[in-house]
Design a protein around this motif. Structure first.
Motif, short mmCIF file in Angstrom:
data_model
loop_
_atom_site.label_atom_id
_atom_site.label_comp_id
_atom_site.label_asym_id
_atom_site.label_seq_id
_atom_site.Cartn_x
_atom_site.Cartn_y
_atom_site.Cartn_z
N UNK A 1 15.49 1.34 3.72
CA UNK A 1 14.12 1.85 3.76
C UNK A 1 13.32 1.36 2.56
N UNK A 2 13.93 1.36 1.38
CA UNK A 2 13.25 0.86 0.18
C UNK A 2 12.96 -0.63 0.30
N UNK A 3 13.91 -1.38 0.84
CA UNK A 3 13.69 -2.83 1.04
C UNK A 3 12.53 -3.07 1.99
N UNK A 4 12.50 -2.32 3.08
CA UNK A 4 11.42 -2.48 4.06
C UNK A 4 10.06 -2.13 3.46
N UNK A 5 10.01 -1.09 2.63
CA UNK A 5 8.76 -0.74 1.97
C UNK A 5 8.26 -1.88 1.08
N UNK A 6 9.19 -2.54 0.40
CA UNK A 6 8.81 -3.68 -0.44
C UNK A 6 8.26 -4.82 0.42
N UNK A 7 8.86 -5.04 1.59
CA UNK A 7 8.34 -6.06 2.51
C UNK A 7 6.92 -5.72 2.94
N UNK A 8 6.68 -4.45 3.28
CA UNK A 8 5.34 -4.01 3.69
C UNK A 8 4.34 -4.20 2.54
N UNK A 9 4.75 -3.81 1.33
CA UNK A 9 3.85 -3.90 0.17
C UNK A 9 3.50 -5.35 -0.12
N UNK A 10 4.51 -6.22 -0.18
CA UNK A 10 4.25 -7.61 -0.59
C UNK A 10 3.54 -8.40 0.50
N UNK A 11 4.16 -8.50 1.67
CA UNK A 11 3.61 -9.36 2.72
C UNK A 11 2.37 -8.74 3.36
N UNK A 12 2.38 -7.41 3.56
CA UNK A 12 1.22 -6.76 4.17
C UNK A 12 -0.01 -6.86 3.29
N UNK A 13 0.16 -6.54 1.99
CA UNK A 13 -0.98 -6.60 1.07
C UNK A 13 -1.47 -8.02 0.88
N UNK A 14 -0.54 -8.96 0.69
CA UNK A 14 -0.91 -10.36 0.47
C UNK A 14 -1.70 -10.91 1.66
N UNK A 15 -1.24 -10.63 2.87
CA UNK A 15 -1.93 -11.14 4.06
C UNK A 15 -3.29 -10.49 4.26
N UNK A 16 -3.37 -9.17 4.09
CA UNK A 16 -4.65 -8.46 4.28
C UNK A 16 -5.71 -8.94 3.29
N UNK A 17 -5.32 -9.05 2.01
CA UNK A 17 -6.27 -9.46 0.98
C UNK A 17 -6.68 -10.92 1.17
N UNK A 18 -5.70 -11.80 1.43
CA UNK A 18 -6.00 -13.22 1.59
C UNK A 18 -6.89 -13.47 2.80
N UNK A 19 -6.51 -12.91 3.94
CA UNK A 19 -7.30 -13.11 5.16
C UNK A 19 -8.67 -12.46 5.05
N UNK A 20 -8.72 -11.26 4.45
CA UNK A 20 -10.00 -10.57 4.28
C UNK A 20 -10.97 -11.38 3.44
N UNK A 21 -10.46 -11.97 2.34
CA UNK A 21 -11.30 -12.78 1.46
C UNK A 21 -11.73 -14.06 2.15
N UNK A 22 -10.80 -14.71 2.85
CA UNK A 22 -11.12 -15.96 3.56
C UNK A 22 -12.16 -15.73 4.65
N UNK A 23 -11.97 -14.70 5.44
CA UNK A 23 -12.90 -14.41 6.54
C UNK A 23 -14.27 -14.02 6.00
#
Length: 289
Positions: A63-85
């Motif tokens: 569960x802790x590993x999955x949370x780290x996946x959500x934090x890193x990849x989810x945040x990185x993608x949302x911020x990057x795509x949001x800024x690009x768009x």
């Protein structure tokens, strides 16, 4: 008297808010912390054994590993795509339409989004596929896949896509407002001096909106740390997709283990505190305090 009134008035204004926060937030937090040092039935003091169990139990480590996946990849993608768009949409003649379409998922609850994407990922053994993704795969000559149950550990990334679909619009709107606040004279001066668009982006835009960038990033990190609805609707935490919030719910409400559940809640709180501190420091820099 005026002297006494000046001292009392601030407490009258902030008093109700402080009382509500104390009753609804501070006291439950202290009680949860106390329960985390007790056993499952809250009868005996067990010290730090619940905390040791959290970081040694295989399921909880997953569960802790999955949370780290959500934090890193989810945040990185949302911020990057949001800024690009945000940058691309501001230069488009269809700016309003594009932003409306991308922002639309924000109006949907996480539960409803989970139901929608469950139909997209749906897998039916056999030839006929009613799930959108598998229907496309079969039409292109591929084999249908059980995307959220059998494809491990990639199924976590398929769930993270739902967060990206929902939160990119939020990031885009905030970034777009910040970018529009950059003085046009500054950008024109940079272009006259021979700076290309990429140089302008990294040397002018990013530093100018750095405060907004930090605020959006920390906000989405908090979203990802306490993610619950999507995982519960899509998989119920099965197939190695458990996160801390689903484990907290399962331990406290299904297994009636108050000690374990309270410990997980405190772990989640500790994970969120650094993000809150970063936000408060940013507010202080911008004159918010």
């Amino acid at each position: 008297p005026d002297r006494l009134k000046r001292k009392i008035l601030p407490f009258i204004f902030v008093g109700p808010a402080v009382l509500l926060l104390g009753w609804l937030l501070v006291l439950p937090t202290l009680r949860t912390l106390y329960l985390s040092f007790l056993d499952a039935g809250s009868d005996s003091f067990v010290g730090l054994s619940n905390y040791v169990a959290v970081f040694t139990d295989r399921l909880l480590l997953t569960a802790l590993r999955n949370n780290l996946l959500w934090v890193f990849f989810g945040t990185l993608a949302c911020v990057s795509l949001g800024l690009l768009i945000a940058i691309l949409a501001d230069r488009s003649s269809f700016e309003r339409l594009a932003k409306s379409i991308i922002f639309m998922p924000m109006a949907i609850s996480f539960v409803a989004a989970g139901v929608i994407w469950k139909f997209i990922y749906y897998y039916e053994p056999g030839d006929e596929q009613i799930g959108l993704l598998n229907a496309i795969v079969v039409a292109m000559g591929g084999e249908p896949q059980a995307w959220i149950s059998m494809v491990q550990p990639w199924n976590n990334f398929f769930l993270i896509i739902i967060l990206i679909w929902m939160q990119t619009g939020f990031a885009m709107v905030i970034f777009s407002a910040a970018i529009k606040g950059i003085p046009e004279e500054l950008l024109e001066a940079a272009r006259i001096d021979g700076a290309g668009e990429i140089r302008i982006f990294f040397s002018i835009m990013i530093p100018y909106i750095s405060g907004t960038l930090l605020s959006v990033t920390t906000t989405i990190i908090v979203f990802t740390l306490k993610i619950f609805d999507v995982v519960m609707v899509m998989t119920g935490g099965q197939y190695d997709t458990e996160v801390v919030a689903t484990q907290f719910y399962r331990q406290l409400f299904m297994y009636q283990n108050a000690g374990y559940g309270s410990t997980l809640a405190i772990v989640l709180l500790i994970a969120v505190i650094p993000v809150i501190i970063v936000n408060l420091r940013q507010f202080r820099k911008e004159g918010g305090f």
